[in-house]
Design a protein around this motif. Sequence first.
Motif: not given
Length: 400
Positions: A147, A178, A336, A342, A373
Amino acid sequence: MQFAKRLEPLQSNVFADMDIAKAKALAYGRELIDLSLGSSDLPAESHVIEAIAKSLYDKSTHGYLLFSGTQEFRCAAARWYSLRFGVSVDPETEVLPLIGSQEGTAHFPLAVLNPGDFALLLDPGYPSHAGGVHLASGQIYPMPLREENNFLPVFEDIPVSVLNQSRMMVLSYPHNPTAATATLSFFKQAVAFCQQHNIVLVHDFPYVDLVFTETQAQKTNPLSLAPSILQADSEKTTSIEFFTLSKSYNMGGFRIGFAIGNRELIKSLRQVKAAVDFNQYRGILNGAIAALNGPQLGVQIAVDSFRKRRDAFVNSLHRIGWEVTLPKATMYVWAKLPEDWSKDSIQFCKDLVENTGIAASPGAGFGKSGEGFVRFALVREPSELVAAVDKISQFLQLVY
């Protein structure tokens, strides 16, 4: 029975696991809102359908279609590309019809990799890019997309030992999953890097049209969000680019695309294809010609539709406290995950669909760097997307 070892890395399929989870949700009586697959729900344009329908009654279209019979389509693709990007293209030697860009990216490693050669792939990236390398018995070096680097690879981080064995690099911007974009300046760096190290540069370009111009500068020059790799390599020294009509023209099920690039690379891919298939039904090519040569209003309608969906979905996520970046392109939102998931995007997506009927794609399915993600495909109308976020909110409240 014994099978080829090349199948081993293809056995693990996150998306097959998600199909099982979706089936469970339906068995529980959930209403499924499937945002996991990037397949446009918009229809192909009527003039495209009419061209295909007319072909059905022409018996000359019913036989095998050899390369020479694709000339009209190749000319249409070359003309479309040259008008769009200002780079001249020879339809005889620099264009090749494909069964969608995925077929091209999966077959192309067979043309350029020997067993043990490295392919430099984006991580996260589209799964067929890796699948083609595995089938060619190549090795994969994943280029992590972070990122903090705007989801662009850092070429300087690739070890020299890997570069010495590398024969191919695959880029794809605007990027799935993304939704990141790349500038022409970045592509020029990539071309120079590949020229320096004698690496073939592949650019998978499905989302050429699905860009959302927000600023006046972008509206004046929309190509700034989606340049072609051949604008950075206008002499076509090391590059090949794959296009599809699946996204711009809502023709995913028709399986039609094309490659444009270095004539030797085009020739090598043509040799691979000649061993495994002929070409699509001529009527589908006639529909694609109508799409490329005809009015482009439908493309703009699709872009406007996905912009409205993006805004509705992202605004709804912000409303429930889930902060995500507003994507500049594609039909996806890359989000996210909350801290509790996570490290397990697969479990998040399984739990989400089984409890709510909302299906999404786990980031881990696109590569190691995708963990943490989740990808949502904007393939429903805005009202349905807002309703989906309401269900997501209820799910998050339930588990916290």
